[in-house]
Design an enzyme around this catalytic site. Structure first.
Site, PDB file in Angstrom:
ATOM      1  N   ASP A   1       0.825  -1.211   0.000  1.00  0.00           N
ATOM      2  CA  ASP A   1       0.000   0.000   0.000  1.00  0.00           C
ATOM      3  C   ASP A   1       0.860   1.263   0.000  1.00  0.00           C
ATOM      4  O   ASP A   1       1.991   1.276   0.462  1.00  0.00           O
ATOM      5  CB  ASP A   1      -0.927   0.008   1.222  1.00  0.00           C
ATOM      6  CG  ASP A   1      -0.151   0.022   2.537  1.00  0.00           C
ATOM      7  OD1 ASP A   1       0.838  -0.738   2.641  1.00  0.00           O
ATOM      8  OD2 ASP A   1      -0.524   0.772   3.452  1.00  0.00           O
ATOM      9  N   GLU A   2       0.274   2.323  -0.521  1.00  0.00           N
ATOM     10  CA  GLU A   2       0.791   3.684  -0.400  1.00  0.00           C
ATOM     11  C   GLU A   2       2.246   3.829  -0.842  1.00  0.00           C
ATOM     12  O   GLU A   2       3.034   4.521  -0.205  1.00  0.00           O
ATOM     13  CB  GLU A   2       0.618   4.180   1.042  1.00  0.00           C
ATOM     14  CG  GLU A   2      -0.842   4.245   1.476  1.00  0.00           C
ATOM     15  CD  GLU A   2      -1.017   4.629   2.922  1.00  0.00           C
ATOM     16  OE1 GLU A   2      -1.966   5.374   3.220  1.00  0.00           O
ATOM     17  OE2 GLU A   2      -0.220   4.174   3.771  1.00  0.00           O
ATOM     18  N   VAL A   3       2.594   3.180  -1.944  1.00  0.00           N
ATOM     19  CA  VAL A   3       3.934   3.370  -2.514  1.00  0.00           C
ATOM     20  C   VAL A   3       3.822   4.544  -3.481  1.00  0.00           C
ATOM     21  O   VAL A   3       3.747   4.378  -4.689  1.00  0.00           O
ATOM     22  CB  VAL A   3       4.414   2.087  -3.225  1.00  0.00           C
ATOM     23  CG1 VAL A   3       5.918   2.152  -3.447  1.00  0.00           C
ATOM     24  CG2 VAL A   3       4.066   0.858  -2.404  1.00  0.00           C
TER      25      VAL A   3
END
Length: 540
Positions: A314-316
């Site tokens: 997530d959230e890269v």
């Protein structure tokens, strides 16, 4: 479902999650003293613990009804549960004036039946006519038959122990809380920018150098391999599976702080104790990256008793889609090669993260490798209607951000992926109840109890077949939660609402009924000294 109410001995007004079928009968059973008879010693012990926690005295003795105690008999029975059910967790609970029987095909169902009985006992102690739990109060349970089964097989809680550290005793308390509402997964977020919380034998520097970090300089910690196994065994006895998460290729500052060779410069990053996200990442083409991932995930798989290992994803925010996709493919290969089922956040399906403003800001900052000229939508997993699915059949995707285009999720489902629904605006239990609430965050929504109750997992993603939905998970992130009281006050009462979304059929759910049942259940929280939020939505 038949609902019959009679004050302290209420039956239908006690059970959370609401069952498939409940038929009230005539007669009352006093459960102040019980004997427990079960197929094995472990099940007998666990049933005894549940009933003891409800105020019953568990008497020794092998004979049914020994010393005048009511008999609670647990029996393995493939015919148990709702008519025609083949659900492995189904059960039948029968209470008569002469005793209690719980029948189920497996131990999970036997424990579910005893958990239901515990709530009926609590109703006798804390119901409308109860006196608040005095020891002399008769624990009278009305005669009833409950036949029940869950809607979804995955019913869990995702628990962040990185931002603030919660040790083995707290983790066991959370296992017990999850089990009390017939939930059966505890997903542990074990690595992030602030710290590393699990011993990795092949990579000792992860805990030697990065385990003591936490938000705002708080005290950290980690689970040794032995502690991790003991926690899993404790949970497994209670039919709860621990799902470990090592979050890559973002949320990795603790890893790059321990191993500088994971950065292009070869220099370790500084420790981080803030709460921002999206600034850290691994680099696929570094020769040190793949060996690191293989070491870590192989060790985690070897140490894990359950079938799942979560690799985050997530959230890269500042990684391009092609590199991100290579990470998704590699992590799945490593985990499946180690004999486990991969789990990842929804971005692994090829879905854009919804906060495009944050992506654009990071792309132009020193936090990442992007430039201000980069297209913000072209970050990790940006949606492309023609893009192939990144996930393999059987991979589990955890859906949390309700904003992106659903097309990547539909492609993933067509490729054989399964989904666990964790919508942040309903099931993220670190969100503030109200703007004035002293704990939690508000980036997704203000999430009151009714918000956590009033949703249907099957309708979140338009076009997603219900057959692709593995289940439901609440989540709690601990940026603002410093201790168990903080944690439980955010989980309760909302965890029980999410549990009902995961277990019960939509047609059986009723907000007004839940309001009454949760008020009864709160008597047990007060008795046990558990913190909870007395939301004004309930008449406590």
């Amino acid at each position: 479902m038949t609902t019959v109410s009679s004050g302290a001995a209420v039956v239908a007004d006690a059970i959370i999650p609401v069952p498939v079928e409940l038929v009230a009968d005539e007669g009352v059973l006093d459960l102040r003293s019980v004997t427990v008879h079960a197929p094995d010693a472990v099940t007998a012990r666990l049933a005894g613990e549940l009933l003891t926690s409800a105020g019953a005295a568990v008497a020794a003795g092998d004979a049914v009804g020994a010393d005048g105690a009511a008999a609670v008999t647990l029996t393995v029975d493939p015919a148990a549960g709702p008519a025609g059910s083949r659900n492995p967790e189904r059960y039948t609970l029968t209470v008569t004036a002469d005793g209690v029987s719980v029948a189920a095909p497996e131990r999970s169902g036997l424990l579910h039946g005893v958990r239901t009985l515990r709530q009926l006992v609590n109703a006798g102690r804390f119901g409308a006519d109860g006196d608040g739990g005095a020891a002399e109060t008769p624990l009278e349970v009305r005669a009833v038959v409950v036949r029940d089964e869950p809607r979804y097989s995955w019913r869990g809680l995702s628990f962040d122990v990185v931002r603030h550290w919660f040790g083995p005793a707290d983790l066991r308390a959370v296992v017990d809380l999850v089990g009390s509402y017939k939930m059966n997964r505890l997903h542990l977020h074990l690595s992030d920018d602030q710290g590393w919380r699990l011993e990795i034998p092949s990579r000792p520097a992860l805990t030697e150098k990065s385990s003591q970090g936490a938000v705002s300089g708080a005290t950290g910690g980690f689970l040794t391999a032995d502690e991790y196994r003991e926690l899993q065994e404790y949970a497994a006895e209670r039919e709860i599976v621990i799902v470990p998460e090592i979050d890559v290729p973002g949320h990795v500052n603790a890893a790059t702080h321990a191993y500088g060779e994971l950065t292009p410069s070869g220099e370790a990053t500084d420790a981080y104790d803030g709460i921002e996200v999206g600034f850290s990442k691994l680099h696929f083409d570094l020769p040190t990256t793949e060996p690191f991932l293989r070491d870590v995930f192989t060790d985690v798989a070897r140490m894990t008793l359950g079938p799942w290992v979560h690799f985050g994803g997530d959230e890269v925010l500042v990684m391009q889609p092609e590199e991100f996709g290579r990470f998704v493919v590699l992590c799945q290969q490593i985990i499946t090669g180690a004999g486990k089922i991969p789990v990842a956040w929804q971005e692994a399906a090829g879905s854009a993260h919804g906060d495009q403003a944050a992506v654009a800001a990071l792309a132009g900052s020193d936090a990442g490798t992007g430039s201000a000229d980069d297209d913000p939508a072209a970050h990790a997993g940006a949606p492309d209607s023609e893009a192939p699915a990144l996930v393999e059949p059987g991979t589990v995707l955890q859906y949390w951000d309700t904003r992106p285009d659903p097309a990547p999720f539909l492609r993933a489902a067509q490729a054989g992926a399964k989904f666990v629904m964790s919508p942040a605006d309903r099931a993220y239990l670190d969100m503030k109840y109200t703007p004035e609430h002293p704990l939690g965050q508000q980036w997704a929504a203000f999430v009151e109890l009714h918000d956590s109750y009033d949703w249907d997992p099957a309708t979140l993603v338009e076009g997603l077949p219900e057959s692709a939905i593995e289940g439901v998970s609440a989540a709690v992130w601990t940026e603002t939660l410093l201790n168990r009281d903080h944690l439980f006050s955010m989980l309760l009462p909302r965890l029980a609402a999410v549990a009902e979304a995961a277990w019960s059929q939509p047609g059986a759910k009723d907000w007004e009924s839940f309001r009454g049942r949760i008020a009864v259940e709160a008597g047990a929280w007060r008795r046990d000294g558990a913190s909870y939020h007395p939301t004004p939505q309930i008449d406590w």
